[in-house]
Every structure is written in C-alpha cells, then in structure tokens.
Write a protein that holds these residues in place. Sequence first.
Motif, short mmCIF file in Angstrom:
data_model
loop_
_atom_site.label_atom_id
_atom_site.label_comp_id
_atom_site.label_asym_id
_atom_site.label_seq_id
_atom_site.Cartn_x
_atom_site.Cartn_y
_atom_site.Cartn_z
N SER A 22 0.85 -1.19 0.00
CA SER A 22 0.00 0.00 0.00
C SER A 22 0.89 1.23 0.00
O SER A 22 2.02 1.20 0.46
CB SER A 22 -0.90 0.04 1.24
OG SER A 22 -1.83 -1.01 1.22
N SER A 35 -3.66 0.66 -2.93
CA SER A 35 -3.23 -0.69 -2.56
C SER A 35 -3.32 -1.64 -3.74
O SER A 35 -4.22 -1.52 -4.58
CB SER A 35 -4.11 -1.25 -1.44
OG SER A 35 -3.97 -0.49 -0.27
N TYR A 37 -3.83 -5.66 -4.47
CA TYR A 37 -4.26 -6.93 -3.89
C TYR A 37 -4.15 -8.02 -4.94
O TYR A 37 -4.69 -7.89 -6.03
CB TYR A 37 -5.72 -6.85 -3.42
CG TYR A 37 -5.92 -5.88 -2.28
CD1 TYR A 37 -5.64 -6.25 -0.98
CD2 TYR A 37 -6.36 -4.59 -2.52
CE1 TYR A 37 -5.81 -5.36 0.07
CE2 TYR A 37 -6.54 -3.69 -1.48
CZ TYR A 37 -6.26 -4.09 -0.19
OH TYR A 37 -6.42 -3.20 0.85
N ASP A 39 -5.11 -11.51 -6.57
CA ASP A 39 -6.36 -12.26 -6.63
C ASP A 39 -6.16 -13.65 -6.04
O ASP A 39 -5.23 -14.36 -6.42
CB ASP A 39 -6.82 -12.37 -8.09
CG ASP A 39 -8.20 -12.96 -8.21
OD1 ASP A 39 -8.35 -14.17 -7.93
OD2 ASP A 39 -9.13 -12.23 -8.57
N ARG A 40 -7.01 -14.02 -5.11
CA ARG A 40 -6.89 -15.33 -4.45
C ARG A 40 -7.17 -16.49 -5.40
O ARG A 40 -6.82 -17.62 -5.12
CB ARG A 40 -7.86 -15.42 -3.28
CG ARG A 40 -7.56 -14.45 -2.18
CD ARG A 40 -8.49 -14.64 -1.02
NE ARG A 40 -9.88 -14.52 -1.46
CZ ARG A 40 -10.92 -14.53 -0.67
NH1 ARG A 40 -10.76 -14.69 0.61
NH2 ARG A 40 -12.15 -14.40 -1.14
N GLY A 45 -5.25 -9.69 -10.11
CA GLY A 45 -5.17 -8.79 -8.95
C GLY A 45 -5.78 -7.45 -9.27
O GLY A 45 -6.29 -7.24 -10.37
N ASP A 48 -6.74 -0.60 -5.70
CA ASP A 48 -7.86 0.21 -5.24
C ASP A 48 -7.34 1.47 -4.58
O ASP A 48 -6.16 1.61 -4.28
CB ASP A 48 -8.84 -0.57 -4.37
CG ASP A 48 -8.38 -0.81 -2.95
OD1 ASP A 48 -7.29 -0.37 -2.56
OD2 ASP A 48 -9.13 -1.44 -2.20
N ARG A 71 -12.23 0.69 -6.81
CA ARG A 71 -11.15 0.12 -7.61
C ARG A 71 -10.69 1.16 -8.61
O ARG A 71 -11.50 1.81 -9.27
CB ARG A 71 -11.65 -1.12 -8.35
CG ARG A 71 -12.09 -2.23 -7.40
CD ARG A 71 -11.13 -3.39 -7.43
NE ARG A 71 -11.43 -4.30 -6.33
CZ ARG A 71 -11.97 -5.50 -6.52
NH1 ARG A 71 -12.28 -5.90 -7.73
NH2 ARG A 71 -12.18 -6.28 -5.49
#
Length: 153
Positions: A22, A35, A37, A39-40, A45, A48, A71
């Motif tokens: 971040s 930030s 993130y 993607d799980r 990813g 945002d 986002r």
Amino acid sequence: MKLAAILNELLCPLGFKRTNMSWLRHKNGLLTRVSFYADRFGGPGYLDVALTISELRIDKQRPGDWEAMNRIYSLIASGPQIDTLMKKDLSDDEARRLRYVLASEAIPLLEQLEHPIQVAKIVKTGNWLERNQFMERLDKLIAEASGNGRSVS
C-alpha cells in the motif's frame, strides 16, 4: 519487472509513502491509500484507492480507517487495460504499458484526490463505497478550510 517498483516510481513523487503493498499520502486533511491486492483465485489482482479524513497522518493501514473506497480501474477510462496487467511479475512490454496507463489515467485521478473539493465531486459522481458519513465529514473539512482562508480547490 515487479509491479511494486512501478507503483513506487509513480506514486512517491505524488507524496505517497510505501507500506508493504500500500502507498499512503496525508494532504489537506485527507488520507489516501493506494493498494495492490493479489487475486486469491489466480486472476491478475487489482488496485484500489481508499480515502478518509484525518487530522493526523496514519502510517500503517488499519481496518476501519477507510471511509470511501473504489477500484482504480473502475474510475478511469483505461481501467480495463490496468486490470489485465495487475500481476506481480511483468515482462518489459507489460511494464511499459502499465507505466503508460497509470501515468496517463490513474495519476491524474490521484492528483485530483489531493483536494477536498475535487474529492467531493469525484465521490459524488462515482460508484464509491462510502461509510461513516464520509460526505458530511468532507463537507465540514471543506467549510473549515474555507473559513481559515486556506485553499481547498
């Protein structure tokens, strides 16, 4: 090339300071966080942006600090291009394309988010997740800054 290196290169000149994945900036009573993130589920990813109003700089991201979120790729015209490039390791060509899209699309948005009046216009017209009476607190910040003779454009 690593995504974090590109984000660092583009965000630090705007006053953002990196903390993990971040980047935080405190300016004109606004605390802004960008930030990344992963993607799980194996997707690319996402990036945002989150905002809150704070008299003090907050140097570490904490749950509940953020009152308006969205986002980045849903806020800018070239967002779908960013979406496909949000991965941890980029080829030289992908890094060049991501740098270009961020510099031409996302950076101008983040520059506008330095100013409370601009934040009010952007959040009111977008699909932002808002909580904790963010807009009322933002209006109060604008009024206070105007009453003190500070520029809040």
